[in-house]
Design a protein around this motif. Structure first.
Motif, PDB file in Angstrom:
ATOM      1  N   PRO A 619      13.696  73.939  43.375  1.00  0.00           N
ATOM      2  CA  PRO A 619      14.020  74.941  44.398  1.00  0.00           C
ATOM      3  C   PRO A 619      15.249  75.758  44.010  1.00  0.00           C
ATOM      4  O   PRO A 619      16.166  75.270  43.336  1.00  0.00           O
ATOM      5  CB  PRO A 619      14.278  74.096  45.644  1.00  0.00           C
ATOM      6  N   ALA A 620      15.279  77.006  44.470  1.00  0.00           N
ATOM      7  CA  ALA A 620      16.363  77.915  44.112  1.00  0.00           C
ATOM      8  C   ALA A 620      17.722  77.405  44.577  1.00  0.00           C
ATOM      9  O   ALA A 620      18.754  77.739  43.977  1.00  0.00           O
ATOM     10  CB  ALA A 620      16.095  79.297  44.711  1.00  0.00           C
ATOM     11  N   ALA A 621      17.745  76.581  45.627  1.00  0.00           N
ATOM     12  CA  ALA A 621      19.014  76.119  46.198  1.00  0.00           C
ATOM     13  C   ALA A 621      19.872  75.362  45.187  1.00  0.00           C
ATOM     14  O   ALA A 621      21.103  75.332  45.323  1.00  0.00           O
ATOM     15  CB  ALA A 621      18.750  75.246  47.423  1.00  0.00           C
ATOM     16  N   TYR A 622      19.259  74.767  44.194  1.00  0.00           N
ATOM     17  CA  TYR A 622      20.033  74.015  43.199  1.00  0.00           C
ATOM     18  C   TYR A 622      19.420  74.108  41.804  1.00  0.00           C
ATOM     19  O   TYR A 622      19.737  73.288  40.926  1.00  0.00           O
ATOM     20  CB  TYR A 622      20.154  72.540  43.607  1.00  0.00           C
ATOM     21  N   ALA A 623      18.573  75.078  41.552  1.00  0.00           N
ATOM     22  CA  ALA A 623      17.916  75.185  40.245  1.00  0.00           C
ATOM     23  C   ALA A 623      18.929  75.290  39.111  1.00  0.00           C
ATOM     24  O   ALA A 623      18.684  74.808  37.992  1.00  0.00           O
ATOM     25  CB  ALA A 623      16.974  76.390  40.230  1.00  0.00           C
ATOM     26  N   ASP A 624      20.079  75.915  39.382  1.00  0.00           N
ATOM     27  CA  ASP A 624      21.082  76.063  38.324  1.00  0.00           C
ATOM     28  C   ASP A 624      21.795  74.761  38.005  1.00  0.00           C
ATOM     29  O   ASP A 624      22.549  74.688  37.028  1.00  0.00           O
ATOM     30  CB  ASP A 624      22.110  77.119  38.735  1.00  0.00           C
ATOM     31  N   ARG A 625      21.555  73.710  38.798  1.00  0.00           N
ATOM     32  CA  ARG A 625      22.184  72.410  38.544  1.00  0.00           C
ATOM     33  C   ARG A 625      21.319  71.502  37.675  1.00  0.00           C
ATOM     34  O   ARG A 625      21.738  70.400  37.304  1.00  0.00           O
ATOM     35  CB  ARG A 625      22.484  71.691  39.875  1.00  0.00           C
ATOM     36  N   VAL A 626      20.098  71.938  37.352  1.00  0.00           N
ATOM     37  CA  VAL A 626      19.214  71.160  36.483  1.00  0.00           C
ATOM     38  C   VAL A 626      19.664  71.354  35.041  1.00  0.00           C
ATOM     39  O   VAL A 626      19.660  72.467  34.520  1.00  0.00           O
ATOM     40  CB  VAL A 626      17.745  71.579  36.658  1.00  0.00           C
ATOM     41  N   ARG A 627      20.037  70.276  34.395  1.00  0.00           N
ATOM     42  CA  ARG A 627      20.594  70.335  33.051  1.00  0.00           C
ATOM     43  C   ARG A 627      19.583  70.004  31.955  1.00  0.00           C
ATOM     44  O   ARG A 627      19.773  70.383  30.808  1.00  0.00           O
ATOM     45  CB  ARG A 627      21.793  69.378  32.939  1.00  0.00           C
ATOM     46  N   ALA A 628      18.523  69.293  32.288  1.00  0.00           N
ATOM     47  CA  ALA A 628      17.523  68.935  31.279  1.00  0.00           C
ATOM     48  C   ALA A 628      16.202  68.657  31.969  1.00  0.00           C
ATOM     49  O   ALA A 628      16.166  68.205  33.113  1.00  0.00           O
ATOM     50  CB  ALA A 628      17.972  67.718  30.475  1.00  0.00           C
TER      51      ALA A 628
END
Length: 666
Positions: A619-628
């Motif tokens: 989800p866009a709410a935390y997609a930038d926190r996915v590291r791998a």
């Protein structure tokens, strides 16, 4: 037995990684409550050289045989004959038997009250069982549906490599003129035990074990099903005498510096003894088919050969030799993986609700990479059953697939959404069965996990026993949660009268238990805490529609998730490890996503043990926190060493390294 899902064939059985820079420092008796850490069990300081592993001597088999026979005599056993396997799919009390899928939705007239239904999709009416008659192997079973002729494959079971699957040397086709439901397969075993083929030396030794597999046409799906078994024997002149057999296990559990639990199931009620090394002996004196034996008085840092010996009062038999290793000093290495339910494909990829070929391969990989324990937080099986015998059968199939490694390493299991055993109404409403009939109660009966769980959420609710627990291993605190407790597809339905719980919801009692457990762990001075549960709090590929997320649109789910994550951060939990999504992902979730959190916690999803795959879709709410992220089948390997940030490695099915990183500590 019946199918639980359209893609799951019921049987019976006794991608690349797209990595961003890591937010990390660069490269006892069953149900025993965990004990506080001891200095001997703490991690060594960095650069300390651990003492060499001691190797214990072999158990005294003559003494073990005499002991178990005396126990059988005292118990009044005098031999037993093989009996037909248990019937499968007995009617639900008061249910209407219908044909069709697991979620029946017939038209129910408004003036009629919906009723509990008994769905039938299955094949086996009795569990296949085997015996020996003269020099013939005989396998019998009954099916619900009329089928074509079955085939049996058989061979001697080799004791030298417990990690290898059985090898078969001969086969025979069922001799029947027409399709039917009663099956009997007979196969002469002279070819198998011919001196030129008796690779296990059973004839010279005077006893051995046959492994067999039945392949049966399954008309409902246009494919075949497989079911496996084994039978112990002794040689008496020109005939083979069947003996009571350890048909599941032995498996080891909760291994500490000084003790271990050994569990196994047998073909008939027997007494049993377990010999560990030269002198440690524990017994199961009450005749039973299921045994959980605690062995104490062991020494730390020692590899022990162990043997299980059983007796029905007439015949005494040995299980295959195994080894276990007590807790060793130095760094701790453990494996975590989940989601081994059926894959898409035939044979062992859909072995009674288990992707047995992938599960066993990953387990062997973890063992070869020196894991000292394996944690498996849920979706062991296809599940979703209305009948306890079908549910139990699939859990036994999972244990059978894990048996080679689980006979050497302790495995800690948790419940996922597929570990569901429910009442089903004619209008499609489902609810976890109550109390001792629940999925949780049956799970606890077959698994051997630590005790210390919270009380049920209310009178009549399912138990938490052995699906919620904590254990300390060498200075690291591990917690297993049940994120699918008291399952229903329709939370808040009027018919439930307040019973049941949404998938992914942690109820009040479990959250309070977790808060107390984490507080006590920190007071004991544990170095790291890892919390596990099946449902991901922050899904990254496949389950944003449920899990602990539900598209972020359900207020009570959002409140529970934020409370849960805030609690983890407050107690400086290293990581929350989940499954449900059949892939690997690593995220770092903190105040930027959960405003109330005092710090960041790693969210690791490891659901690649054989279930059908999902693509990345955070989800866009935390997609930038996915590291791998990786879609490969895999397991995660964790190494904890004093003075170093914990190391996380991810290995694929063929042993390739998917990721190798150090996790920042809170």
């Amino acid at each position: 037995m019946r199918r639980s899902l359209p893609l799951a064939i019921l049987l019976l059985a006794a991608m690349s990684c797209h990595a961003k820079p890591a937010d990390s420092i660069p490269p006892a008796a069953k149900n025993t409550v965990p004990t506080p850490l001891s200095s001997e069990g703490d991690l060594l300081e960095k650069n300390d050289e651990p003492p060499a592993l001691r190797i214990a001597g072999e158990p005294n088999l003559r003494q073990l045989r005499a002991t178990v026979l005396a126990l059988a005599t005292d118990a009044g056993l005098s031999g037993s004959s093989p009996s037909p396997g248990p019937s499968l799919g007995d009617d639900v009390a008061g249910a209407h038997r219908i044909k069709g899928g697991w979620y029946p939705k017939p038209n129910v007239p408004a003036h009629k009250t919906p009723y509990i239904v008994d769905t039938v999709e299955g094949l086996f009416a009795t569990a296949p069982w085997s015996t020996l008659e003269g020099r013939e192997l005989v396998v019998r079973f009954v099916t619900h549906a009329s089928t074509g002729a079955a085939i049996v494959y058989a061979g001697v079971r080799l004791a030298g490599d417990p990690l290898a699957p059985p090898r078969y040397r001969s086969y025979a086709t069922e001799k029947r003129a027409r399709r039917g439901t009663k099956h009997e397969l007979r196969m002469g075993i002279d070819r198998i035990l011919d001196p030129a083929r008796d690779v296990d030396g059973a004839l010279a030794r005077g006893f051995g074990e046959l492994a067999w597999q039945v392949e049966l046409p399954y008309p409902n799906v246009g494919s075949t099903v497989l079911t496996n078994g084994r039978i112990a024997f002794r040689v008496d002149g020109n005939r083979l005498v069947p003996q009571p057999t350890v048909v599941l296990g032995p498996l080891v559990h909760q291994v500490t510096e000084t003790s271990a639990i050994v569990s196994f199931e047998t073909s008939a009620p027997v007494t049993a003894v377990v010999g560990v090394g030269e002198s440690a002996v524990a017994s199961s004196a009450q005749p039973s088919r299921r045994h959980e034996v605690t062995v104490s008085g062991l020494k730390a840092n020692t590899r022990y050969p162990y043997r299980v010996v059983i007796s029905d009062g007439h015949e005494t038999a040995l299980a295959s030799p195994r080894t276990l290793t007590t807790t060793t000093p130095g760094p701790l290495t453990i494996a975590i993986m989940s989601d081994s339910r059926s894959g898409v494909g035939p044979g062992m990829r859909s072995y009674n609700g288990v992707n047995a070929i992938v599960l066993s391969t990953l387990f062997v990989g973890a063992l070869r990479n020196n894991a000292e324990a394996i944690f498996f937080p849920g979706d062991l099986i296809d599940g979703y059953f209305a009948h306890a015998d079908d549910y139990d059968s699939q859990l036994r199939s999972w244990l059978s697939a894990a048996e080679g490694v689980h006979g050497q390493l302790p495995v800690y299991t948790g419940m996922g959404n597929h570990e569901a055993l429910v009442d089903v109404w004619s209008d499609g409403v489902v609810l976890d069965k109550p109390g001792e009939r629940s999925a949780e109660a049956h799970f606890a009966a077959l698994m051997v996990n630590p005790k210390g769980a919270p009380s049920p959420e209310r009178p009549g609710a399912p138990t938490y026993s052995e699906s919620v627990y904590a254990v300390d291993i060498k200075g690291v605190h591990f917690v297993m949660l049940n994120t699918n407790y008291w399952y229903t597809r329709q939370p808040g339905h009027a018919r439930h009268d307040g019973k049941g719980n949404r998938e992914g919801m942690l109820m009040e009692g479990q959250l309070r238990w977790l808060a107390n457990d984490l507080t006590e762990a920190r007071q004991r001075g544990v170095q790291h805490i890892v919390v596990m549960g099946h449902e991901p709090a922050f899904p990254a590929g496949g389950h944003a529609r449920d899990g602990m997320w539900w598209h972020g649109k359900i207020a009570e789910v959002n409140a529970m998730r934020e409370r849960f994550w805030t609690l983890l951060a407050e107690h400086r939990v290293l990581a929350y490890v989940s499954g449900d999504e059949h892939n690997y992902s690593r995220s770092l979730i903190g105040p930027e996503t959960v405003p109330g959190a005092s710090g960041s916690v790693h969210s690791i999803i490891s659901g690649g043990s054989g279930a059908p795959y999902y693509a990345q879709d955070a989800p866009a709410a935390y997609a930038d926190r996915v590291r791998a992220f990786s879609g490969q089948q895999h397991y995660t390997l964790w190494t904890f060493e004093t003075g170093q940030p914990p190391r996380l490695q991810v290995f694929g099915l063929t042993g390739g390294l998917i990721e190798d990183t150090r996790l920042s500590t809170p």
